[in-house]
Structure formats: C-alpha cells, structure tokens
Design a protein around this motif. Structure first.
Motif, PDB file in Angstrom:
ATOM      1  N   VAL A 103     -18.935   3.279  55.330  1.00 25.93           N
ATOM      2  CA  VAL A 103     -19.801   2.831  56.408  1.00 25.93           C
ATOM      3  C   VAL A 103     -21.223   2.908  55.856  1.00 25.93           C
ATOM      4  CG1 VAL A 103     -20.602   3.237  58.759  1.00 25.93           C
ATOM      5  CG2 VAL A 103     -18.221   3.719  58.154  1.00 25.93           C
ATOM      6  N   LYS A 104     -21.872   1.777  55.689  1.00 24.91           N
ATOM      7  CA  LYS A 104     -23.123   1.738  54.939  1.00 24.91           C
ATOM      8  C   LYS A 104     -24.221   2.559  55.600  1.00 24.91           C
ATOM      9  CE  LYS A 104     -24.385  -2.043  52.853  1.00 24.91           C
ATOM     10  NZ  LYS A 104     -24.745  -3.461  52.572  1.00 24.91           N
ATOM     11  N   GLY A 105     -24.974   3.255  54.747  1.00 23.11           N
ATOM     12  CA  GLY A 105     -26.135   4.014  55.187  1.00 23.11           C
ATOM     13  C   GLY A 105     -27.423   3.363  54.720  1.00 23.11           C
ATOM     14  N   ASN A 106     -28.531   4.008  54.980  1.00 18.94           N
ATOM     15  CA  ASN A 106     -29.833   3.423  54.649  1.00 18.94           C
ATOM     16  C   ASN A 106     -30.078   3.313  53.151  1.00 18.94           C
ATOM     17  OD1 ASN A 106     -29.920   6.376  55.326  1.00 18.94           O
ATOM     18  ND2 ASN A 106     -31.909   6.242  54.330  1.00 18.94           N
ATOM     19  N   HIS A 107     -29.358   4.094  52.345  1.00 23.00           N
ATOM     20  CA  HIS A 107     -29.537   4.020  50.892  1.00 23.00           C
ATOM     21  C   HIS A 107     -28.538   3.074  50.222  1.00 23.00           C
ATOM     22  CE1 HIS A 107     -32.596   7.142  50.131  1.00 23.00           C
ATOM     23  NE2 HIS A 107     -32.057   7.776  51.157  1.00 23.00           N
ATOM     24  N   ASP A 108     -27.568   2.583  50.961  1.00 25.58           N
ATOM     25  CA  ASP A 108     -26.523   1.746  50.364  1.00 25.58           C
ATOM     26  C   ASP A 108     -26.987   0.287  50.309  1.00 25.58           C
ATOM     27  OD1 ASP A 108     -24.422   3.718  49.928  1.00 25.58           O
ATOM     28  OD2 ASP A 108     -24.349   3.857  52.122  1.00 25.58           O
ATOM     29  N   ARG A 109     -27.577  -0.081  49.176  1.00 26.03           N
ATOM     30  CA  ARG A 109     -28.205  -1.392  49.059  1.00 26.03           C
ATOM     31  C   ARG A 109     -27.671  -2.218  47.888  1.00 26.03           C
ATOM     32  NH1 ARG A 109     -34.545   0.329  50.227  1.00 26.03           N
ATOM     33  NH2 ARG A 109     -34.134   1.422  52.208  1.00 26.03           N
ATOM     34  N   LEU A 110     -26.462  -1.916  47.459  1.00 27.68           N
ATOM     35  CA  LEU A 110     -25.869  -2.713  46.390  1.00 27.68           C
ATOM     36  C   LEU A 110     -25.482  -4.087  46.920  1.00 27.68           C
ATOM     37  CD1 LEU A 110     -23.480  -0.142  44.645  1.00 27.68           C
ATOM     38  CD2 LEU A 110     -25.955  -0.453  44.374  1.00 27.68           C
ATOM     39  N   LYS A 111     -25.244  -5.000  46.001  1.00 23.93           N
ATOM     40  CA  LYS A 111     -24.762  -6.325  46.380  1.00 23.93           C
ATOM     41  C   LYS A 111     -23.307  -6.233  46.834  1.00 23.93           C
ATOM     42  CE  LYS A 111     -27.665  -8.607  42.898  1.00 23.93           C
ATOM     43  NZ  LYS A 111     -27.651  -9.446  41.665  1.00 23.93           N
ATOM     44  N   GLU A 112     -22.910  -7.154  47.678  1.00 25.38           N
ATOM     45  CA  GLU A 112     -21.523  -7.163  48.150  1.00 25.38           C
ATOM     46  C   GLU A 112     -20.548  -7.273  46.982  1.00 25.38           C
ATOM     47  OE1 GLU A 112     -20.651  -6.629  51.347  1.00 25.38           O
ATOM     48  OE2 GLU A 112     -22.801  -6.318  51.643  1.00 25.38           O
ATOM     49  N   SER A 113     -20.948  -8.018  45.965  1.00 30.55           N
ATOM     50  CA  SER A 113     -20.082  -8.172  44.793  1.00 30.55           C
ATOM     51  C   SER A 113     -19.930  -6.855  44.028  1.00 30.55           C
ATOM     52  CB  SER A 113     -20.639  -9.250  43.863  1.00 30.55           C
ATOM     53  OG  SER A 113     -21.964  -8.932  43.446  1.00 30.55           O
ATOM     54  N   ILE A 120     -14.263  -1.097  46.965  1.00 27.04           N
ATOM     55  CA  ILE A 120     -14.716  -0.329  48.119  1.00 27.04           C
ATOM     56  C   ILE A 120     -14.763  -1.257  49.327  1.00 27.04           C
ATOM     57  CG2 ILE A 120     -16.632   0.975  49.128  1.00 27.04           C
ATOM     58  CD1 ILE A 120     -17.411   1.754  46.252  1.00 27.04           C
ATOM     59  N   ASP A 121     -14.109  -0.834  50.404  1.00 22.83           N
ATOM     60  CA  ASP A 121     -14.074  -1.588  51.656  1.00 22.83           C
ATOM     61  C   ASP A 121     -15.310  -1.223  52.475  1.00 22.83           C
ATOM     62  OD1 ASP A 121     -13.426  -2.940  53.937  1.00 22.83           O
ATOM     63  OD2 ASP A 121     -11.591  -1.838  54.371  1.00 22.83           O
ATOM     64  N   ILE A 122     -16.106  -2.228  52.828  1.00 21.50           N
ATOM     65  CA  ILE A 122     -17.396  -1.985  53.466  1.00 21.50           C
ATOM     66  C   ILE A 122     -17.331  -2.212  54.965  1.00 21.50           C
ATOM     67  CG2 ILE A 122     -19.798  -2.787  53.620  1.00 21.50           C
ATOM     68  CD1 ILE A 122     -19.205  -1.174  51.154  1.00 21.50           C
ATOM     69  N   ARG A 123     -17.975  -1.305  55.726  1.00 24.31           N
ATOM     70  CA  ARG A 123     -18.260  -1.503  57.138  1.00 24.31           C
ATOM     71  C   ARG A 123     -19.782  -1.498  57.289  1.00 24.31           C
ATOM     72  NH1 ARG A 123     -13.612  -2.157  56.580  1.00 24.31           N
ATOM     73  NH2 ARG A 123     -11.858  -1.515  57.922  1.00 24.31           N
ATOM     74  N   GLN A 124     -20.324  -2.552  57.805  1.00 19.06           N
ATOM     75  CA  GLN A 124     -21.774  -2.673  57.880  1.00 19.06           C
ATOM     76  C   GLN A 124     -22.394  -1.682  58.858  1.00 19.06           C
ATOM     77  OE1 GLN A 124     -23.706  -4.473  55.956  1.00 19.06           O
ATOM     78  NE2 GLN A 124     -22.082  -5.606  54.918  1.00 19.06           N
ATOM     79  N   LYS A 125     -21.709  -1.390  59.958  1.00 20.37           N
ATOM     80  CA  LYS A 125     -22.299  -0.573  61.008  1.00 20.37           C
ATOM     81  C   LYS A 125     -21.489   0.670  61.335  1.00 20.37           C
ATOM     82  CE  LYS A 125     -23.672  -0.767  65.889  1.00 20.37           C
ATOM     83  NZ  LYS A 125     -23.691  -1.602  67.109  1.00 20.37           N
ATOM     84  N   GLU A 126     -20.171   0.517  61.539  1.00 16.90           N
ATOM     85  CA  GLU A 126     -19.367   1.630  62.022  1.00 16.90           C
ATOM     86  C   GLU A 126     -17.896   1.376  61.750  1.00 16.90           C
ATOM     87  OE1 GLU A 126     -20.374   1.513  66.169  1.00 16.90           O
ATOM     88  OE2 GLU A 126     -18.869  -0.035  66.620  1.00 16.90           O
ATOM     89  N   LEU A 127     -17.120   2.443  61.855  1.00 18.54           N
ATOM     90  CA  LEU A 127     -15.666   2.348  61.823  1.00 18.54           C
ATOM     91  C   LEU A 127     -15.145   3.050  63.070  1.00 18.54           C
ATOM     92  CD1 LEU A 127     -12.944   1.697  60.389  1.00 18.54           C
ATOM     93  CD2 LEU A 127     -13.087   3.997  59.378  1.00 18.54           C
ATOM     94  N   LEU A 128     -14.419   2.311  63.901  1.00 20.02           N
ATOM     95  CA  LEU A 128     -13.815   2.876  65.102  1.00 20.02           C
ATOM     96  C   LEU A 128     -12.373   3.241  64.803  1.00 20.02           C
ATOM     97  CD1 LEU A 128     -15.182   0.432  67.835  1.00 20.02           C
ATOM     98  CD2 LEU A 128     -16.123   2.649  67.126  1.00 20.02           C
ATOM     99  N   CYS A 129     -12.058   4.503  64.997  1.00 20.07           N
ATOM    100  CA  CYS A 129     -10.695   5.000  64.786  1.00 20.07           C
ATOM    101  C   CYS A 129     -10.489   6.095  65.824  1.00 20.07           C
ATOM    102  CB  CYS A 129     -10.533   5.514  63.361  1.00 20.07           C
ATOM    103  SG  CYS A 129      -8.840   5.937  62.902  1.00 20.07           S
ATOM    104  N   GLY A 130     -10.043   5.680  67.009  1.00 19.89           N
ATOM    105  CA  GLY A 130      -9.988   6.554  68.171  1.00 19.89           C
ATOM    106  C   GLY A 130      -9.363   7.907  67.895  1.00 19.89           C
TER     107      GLY A 130
END
Length: 211
Positions: A103-113, A120-130
């Motif tokens: 789940v990306k943080g403020n320092h995670d600024r690598l390219k998607e590639s 690595i599987d990216i979530r831009q904002k959040e991961l919901l897992c009840g």
C-alpha cells in the motif's frame, strides 16, 4: 504476544511485525529500502549494512511464520532505486513464491514498471480485508473498518523505579486505528496523541510488553 483485535487474533512480534495467522499474512510498515544509500549519495556516512540487516530480519520472520503474503503498509522504498534496492532484488528472487502487496506511502515513488519488475502488487490508497483497512496514514474519517497504518513510527517512554527512562518502539492500538512500528531501524520515534483506553505494546530486545 497474541492479542485480539476486532475478533481476529494478531501476533505482535518483537521484530516489529504483525502476523495475521488466519490469513497467513505478515504485516510490516516503513521498511525504507534505499534510505541508507540515499544518505550516502548526499555525503552523509551511513553504514551500508543497515538495509541488509533489515532484510535478514525479514528473512527470519518469514522462516518463523511461513506467510503466504507479505503486506507492507507504506514506505517500502525511500524515493528511488539505488544500490540498496539491488540487494532487495536478489532477496526477492530468493523468495519468489511470496506474494508481496504494497500500500503506497509518501516515500514510495518508483515507476510502476519498477514495482512490476520486483513482482510487487501495488495498492495506490488502501487494502480492504475485513475487518481491517490497511493504509499508510490514518484516514480523517472513520467507518466500519478498523484501520491499520504506519507512517508515524510510534514510540513509548518506559520509566524505571530509579527515574530511568527508556524510549522504545511500540505497537499502538486505539479505538479506530492501530499504528505499526517502523520496520527499519534507521528511523526515529514519534509521540502519539492518545485517548483513554488506548493500548501500547512496547518492543524490547527480547519480547513485546503491554505498557
């Protein structure tokens, strides 16, 4: 230490991680890979062994809990690819079967590639897992999900009988949000604004202790 949170059992490790056994998920935050190399490039002498130590600690956790998923709630990387990241690339190849979700943080600024190249599987904002929402920083609004976050690098001060004072990293569990300690040892500690009923679990070299 094993605790119950929203009806789920979570194991708090002295190595600054949570293991959610029912999901076979190891959860950490603020790994900050590449931070030491970034400082060295700026002319600040920081040992290159810091990143290796953090990855070794992560390897031991994987051996202990045998997770299927490694979830990182932000700041896995420190801005850019560098020599420290190449060490992680070798580590990733040795753990190719492990699913990694960031789940990306403020320092995670690598390219998607770059993330794709490291599997690595990216979530831009959040991961919901009840019943949990995994997110880097605390949301301003609350809802039915309990938030598990990082970003703050929480610490707690423990006082001894003879006025000794020791500052320790900790896990924090409040009414609507938990905050994980920074996984990397190359980070500071922050105070947290608390409310009555909040729980702190201090991390000592040998155990996790409720304070």
């Amino acid at each position: 230490m094993t605790i119950s949170c929203k009806g789920e059992e979570l194991i708090l490790s002295k190595d600054r991680a949570i293991f959610w056994a029912s999901k076979k998920m190891l959860i950490i935050s603020d790994l900050h890979l590449g931070k030491s190399a970034t400082f060295r490039m700026a002319g600040i002498p920081v040992p290159s062994t810091i990143g290796n130590t953090d990855l070794h600690k992560l390897t031991l956790l994987i051996g202990e809990f045998v997770p299927e998923v490694l979830l990182i709630t932000g700041d896995m990387f420190h801005y850019q690819l560098n020599s420290d990241t190449e060490v992680f690339r070798e580590w990733r190849a040795a753990h190719a079967s492990l699913k990694i979700i960031l789940v990306k943080g403020n320092h995670d600024r690598l390219k998607e590639s770059d993330y794709a190249g490291l599997n690595i599987d990216i979530r831009q904002k959040e991961l919901l897992c009840g019943p949990f929402r995994f997110v880097h920083d605390q949301p301003e609004q609350t809802d039915g999900y309990y938030n598990i976050t990082g970003h703050i690098h929480p610490g707690v001060t423990v006082f001894g009988k003879s006025r000794q004072r020791l500052r320790l990293p900790c896990f924090y569990f409040g009414k609507n949000c938990a905050i994980l300690p920074a996984f990397s040892q190359f980070t500071g500690l922050s105070k947290i604004k608390t409310e009555e009923g909040d729980q702190f679990y201090a991390i000592t070299p040998s155990s996790v202790v409720a304070v």
